[in-house]
Design an enzyme around this catalytic site. Structure first.
Site, PDB file in Angstrom:
ATOM      1  N   ASP A 179       0.917  -1.132   0.000  1.00  0.00           N
ATOM      2  CA  ASP A 179       0.000   0.000   0.000  1.00  0.00           C
ATOM      3  C   ASP A 179       0.955   1.179   0.000  1.00  0.00           C
ATOM      4  OD1 ASP A 179      -1.512   2.252   0.902  1.00  0.00           O
ATOM      5  OD2 ASP A 179      -3.104   0.860   1.451  1.00  0.00           O
ATOM      6  N   HIS A 180       1.129   1.814  -1.169  1.00  0.00           N
ATOM      7  CA  HIS A 180       2.257   2.749  -1.247  1.00  0.00           C
ATOM      8  C   HIS A 180       2.074   3.961  -0.335  1.00  0.00           C
ATOM      9  CE1 HIS A 180      -0.306   4.530  -4.382  1.00  0.00           C
ATOM     10  NE2 HIS A 180       0.259   5.661  -4.068  1.00  0.00           N
ATOM     11  N   HIS A 242      -5.892   2.880   1.073  1.00  0.00           N
ATOM     12  CA  HIS A 242      -5.008   3.950   1.553  1.00  0.00           C
ATOM     13  C   HIS A 242      -5.610   4.737   2.720  1.00  0.00           C
ATOM     14  CE1 HIS A 242      -3.000   2.892  -2.055  1.00  0.00           C
ATOM     15  NE2 HIS A 242      -3.759   3.582  -2.874  1.00  0.00           N
TER      16      HIS A 242
HETATM   17  P1  NAD Z   1       0.752  -2.225 -17.155  1.00  0.00           P
HETATM   18  O1  NAD Z   1      -0.458  -2.574 -17.930  1.00  0.00           O
HETATM   19  O2  NAD Z   1       1.552  -1.052 -17.592  1.00  0.00           O
HETATM   20  O3  NAD Z   1       1.764  -3.472 -17.171  1.00  0.00           O
HETATM   21  C1  NAD Z   1       1.333  -4.769 -17.024  1.00  0.00           C
HETATM   22  C2  NAD Z   1       2.451  -5.774 -17.186  1.00  0.00           C
HETATM   23  O4  NAD Z   1       1.837  -7.044 -17.202  1.00  0.00           O
HETATM   24  C3  NAD Z   1       3.276  -5.665 -18.461  1.00  0.00           C
HETATM   25  O5  NAD Z   1       4.628  -5.951 -18.173  1.00  0.00           O
HETATM   26  C4  NAD Z   1       2.729  -6.785 -19.338  1.00  0.00           C
HETATM   27  O6  NAD Z   1       3.685  -7.343 -20.225  1.00  0.00           O
HETATM   28  C5  NAD Z   1       2.346  -7.790 -18.294  1.00  0.00           C
HETATM   29  N1  NAD Z   1       1.305  -8.697 -18.766  1.00  0.00           N
HETATM   30  C6  NAD Z   1       0.073  -8.386 -19.219  1.00  0.00           C
HETATM   31  N2  NAD Z   1      -0.566  -9.504 -19.602  1.00  0.00           N
HETATM   32  C7  NAD Z   1       0.280 -10.524 -19.381  1.00  0.00           C
HETATM   33  C8  NAD Z   1       0.200 -11.927 -19.568  1.00  0.00           C
HETATM   34  N3  NAD Z   1      -0.885 -12.521 -20.064  1.00  0.00           N
HETATM   35  N4  NAD Z   1       1.267 -12.669 -19.231  1.00  0.00           N
HETATM   36  C9  NAD Z   1       2.387 -12.091 -18.725  1.00  0.00           C
HETATM   37  N5  NAD Z   1       2.509 -10.784 -18.505  1.00  0.00           N
HETATM   38  C10 NAD Z   1       1.470 -10.015 -18.845  1.00  0.00           C
HETATM   39  O7  NAD Z   1       0.317  -2.120 -15.633  1.00  0.00           O
HETATM   40  P2  NAD Z   1       1.016  -1.297 -14.461  1.00  0.00           P
HETATM   41  O8  NAD Z   1       0.519   0.094 -14.471  1.00  0.00           O
HETATM   42  O9  NAD Z   1       2.495  -1.521 -14.515  1.00  0.00           O
HETATM   43  O10 NAD Z   1       0.398  -1.945 -13.150  1.00  0.00           O
HETATM   44  C11 NAD Z   1       0.772  -3.232 -12.678  1.00  0.00           C
HETATM   45  C12 NAD Z   1       0.022  -3.548 -11.402  1.00  0.00           C
HETATM   46  O11 NAD Z   1       0.329  -2.579 -10.429  1.00  0.00           O
HETATM   47  C13 NAD Z   1      -1.500  -3.543 -11.517  1.00  0.00           C
HETATM   48  O12 NAD Z   1      -2.014  -4.516 -10.650  1.00  0.00           O
HETATM   49  C14 NAD Z   1      -1.888  -2.179 -11.007  1.00  0.00           C
HETATM   50  O13 NAD Z   1      -3.182  -2.195 -10.460  1.00  0.00           O
HETATM   51  C15 NAD Z   1      -0.862  -1.982  -9.943  1.00  0.00           C
HETATM   52  N6  NAD Z   1      -0.583  -0.593  -9.652  1.00  0.00           N
HETATM   53  C16 NAD Z   1      -0.102   0.260 -10.578  1.00  0.00           C
HETATM   54  C17 NAD Z   1       0.171   1.561 -10.252  1.00  0.00           C
HETATM   55  C18 NAD Z   1       0.750   2.522 -11.256  1.00  0.00           C
HETATM   56  O14 NAD Z   1       1.064   3.633 -10.827  1.00  0.00           O
HETATM   57  N7  NAD Z   1       0.938   2.174 -12.507  1.00  0.00           N
HETATM   58  C19 NAD Z   1      -0.046   2.015  -8.951  1.00  0.00           C
HETATM   59  C20 NAD Z   1      -0.534   1.121  -8.014  1.00  0.00           C
HETATM   60  C21 NAD Z   1      -0.788  -0.173  -8.376  1.00  0.00           C
END
Ligand code: NAD
Length: 487
Positions: A179-180, A242
């Site tokens: 939980d950042h 959060h």
């Molecule tokens: P993103 O869509 O940019 O990246 C997703 C990643 O998953 C990519 O590397 C992609 O190659 C991989 N992926 C997708 N389908 C796949 C599959 N079938 N097999 C293998 N790999 C697969 O998403 P993100 O923004 O990096 O977020 C990732 C996680 O972190 C999510 O759960 C999101 O809710 C959480 N999150 C993100 C943020 C943010 O600031 N971006 C903040 C909090 C939480």
């Protein structure tokens, strides 16, 4: 710190690029990574080790607080990284991954300590955990740990199901739920603010505190996340995780010299003490709202309904405010007001503690123009603590508020992800959400979700660029309070 392998699912994603690789690099630069370590990036994109290392370097260039300037140090960091194409449900691919992990462990002569990081969409969490177990990746002679991103479930039952699935591969003490907000330095500071400052500790209870207000206001709208946000809303995106975590951190009362277990048990105690709000009563304690068109600094802002990708007629909450009672000996009778929203007037995450106005409780008003004392803990974008007191203006003879401001932190200090990943690598779970806290939070939120789904309470509107709907002011007015610092 023990040598280890860092296995990153979703290594080509946005979060990995903006936060995780910069965090690893900054830890490396600050000598906070183990002497020997291996990083294995996983994703569907076509990279080889060399092209992926270049990709990571570009990410560092763009997003890291320490820029990749020292060639020797950058190269040493990049040399630790390998890339493997892996679709999450490709079982054979996990066998290949296991070979890569074992080969690197042998090359570096490091123990089988494995950190798995799931930075992927939540629908993949379960299949990845299962494959880690079935492939043998999770059978190590060293430790294994899992860092998992939010969202942890969509409601109470999906969160329980996810936890049950994960627990087939990882024990609770091996799971580090990010939980950042718990990585933000000022939130981490709450742990010691009351427990190490007797002056504050003495006041940290219902004898002296009138109410607590926790705000997480954003100025941005849904941006490119409409598809995700329209099914999530502020209640799931911010409140369940959060906001309630910050509330627990604020309300816990720790002894000096406390341990990780003390933090967790105190937080759990607060979560257990949250007075439940029934579906029928949700309208009395919760305000949900959505932004309509507005403006900020002369710039017109579209309504939520007009944002690209939003379902026409969407009832999703972009703002939520709640009155929360903590039925605990120390907090009985002190309302905690929490609110969060998008497209608000200012970007600000803060906790305001309003102290009781003793003067005004007297039969005779001795200092009628005195303002209540306040302690404001600003978390973001500024990090500071402000104390508001009264003083007498010798010219007018009237009381006026004065503030003392204590700035905390410095430029170029570690970001939340650095602090959290560092803790997870050391096995310190203080600033991660325990399953008990997550489950209790979902339990508290669940009837409110149901009230939303059944439209048991109205959806208010507020102009984009404001502090939210009038109804959120009325929530506090019931007890005679108002949101502080809203101008
Ligand atoms: P993103 O869509 O940019 O990246 C997703 C990643 O998953 C990519 O590397 C992609 O190659 C991989 N992926 C997708 N389908 C796949 C599959 N079938 N097999 C293998 N790999 C697969 O998403 P993100 O923004 O990096 O977020 C990732 C996680 O972190 C999510 O759960 C999101 O809710 C959480 N999150 C993100 C943020 C943010 O600031 N971006 C903040 C909090 C939480």
């Amino acid at each position: 710190m023990e040598a280890m392998t860092f296995v990153l699912f979703g290594s080509t994603g946005d979060l990995a690029k903006r936060k995780i690789f910069p965090a690893l690099y900054n830890l490396f630069v600050d000598s906070k990574m183990p002497e020997a370590f291996s990083v294995i990036g996983l994703g569907r994109k076509s990279f080889n080790d060399a092209t992926f290392q270049t990709y990571v370097e570009q990410a560092l260039e763009e997003f890291s607080r320490n820029k990749p300037e020292n060639r020797e140090s950058v190269d040493a960091f990049l040399r630790s990284i390998r890339y493997h194409i892996l679709n999450v449900d490709d079982t054979a691919g996990y066998q290949e991954l296991l070979k890569i992990v074992e080969t690197r462990e042998a090359e570096l002569n490091i123990p089988q300590n494995r950190m798995f990081y799931m930075s992927v969409a939540p629908e993949f969490f379960e299949v990845i955990a299962t494959n880690i177990k079935d492939s043998g990746l999770g059978t190590t002679t060293g430790w294994k740990r899992l860092i998992i991103e939010k969202p942890f479930g969509h409601d109470l039952s999906s969160a329980r199901q996810l936890n049950e699935q994960l627990s087939k591969t990882f024990a609770e003490e091996e799971i580090f739920r990010i939980d950042h907000y718990l990585g933000k330095p000022m939130v981490q500071n709450l742990e010691s603010l009351a427990s190490t400052n007797p002056a504050i500790q003495a006041l940290w209870n219902n004898r002296h505190i009138a109410n607590v207000q926790i705000t997480a206001a954003e100025t941005v709208g849904v941006e490119e996340r409409a598809g995700y946000y329209d099914h999530t809303g502020a209640i799931r995106d911010m409140m369940q995780n959060h906001m309630l975590q910050v509330l627990m951190m604020t309300a816990m009362t720790l002894p000096a010299g406390h341990t990780v277990d003390d933090v967790r048990s105190h937080k759990k105690h607060i979560a257990q003490s949250l007075r439940s709000i029934s579906k029928e009563d949700a309208h009395k304690h919760i305000v949900r709202a959505q932004y309509s068109a507005g403006e900020s600094n002369g710039k017109a802002l579209a309504s939520y309904q007009d944002e690209p990708g939003i379902t026409p007629g969407s009832m999703t909450d972009t703002f939520i405010a709640a009155r929360v009672w903590v039925d605990d000996f120390s907090w009985q009778g002190v309302p905690f007001y929490i609110r969060t929203g998008k497209r608000m007037k200012e970007k600000s995450t803060r906790i305001v503690i309003e102290f009781k106005d003793v003067m005004k409780n007297e039969d005779i008003c001795v200092a009628c123009d005195a303002q209540p004392n306040m302690l404001v803990i600003s978390i973001n974008p500024d990090q500071k603590i402000t104390l508001q007191l009264n003083h007498k203006n010798v010219i007018t003879g009237r009381l006026e508020p004065m503030t003392a401001e204590f700035k905390v932190g410095s430029d170029n200090e570690p970001e939340a992800y650095e602090l959290l990943i560092y803790d997870a690598l050391r096995g310190d779970a203080t600033f991660f959400a325990h399953w008990d806290e997550v489950e209790l939070s979902w339990q508290w939120v669940q009837p409110i979700l149901e009230a939303f789904a059944d439209n048991d309470l109205p959806i208010h509107h507020y102009a984009a660029g404001t502090y939210g709907p009038e109804a959120s002011n009325e929530l506090l007015a019931v007890e005679g309070f108002q949101w502080l610092k809203d101008q």
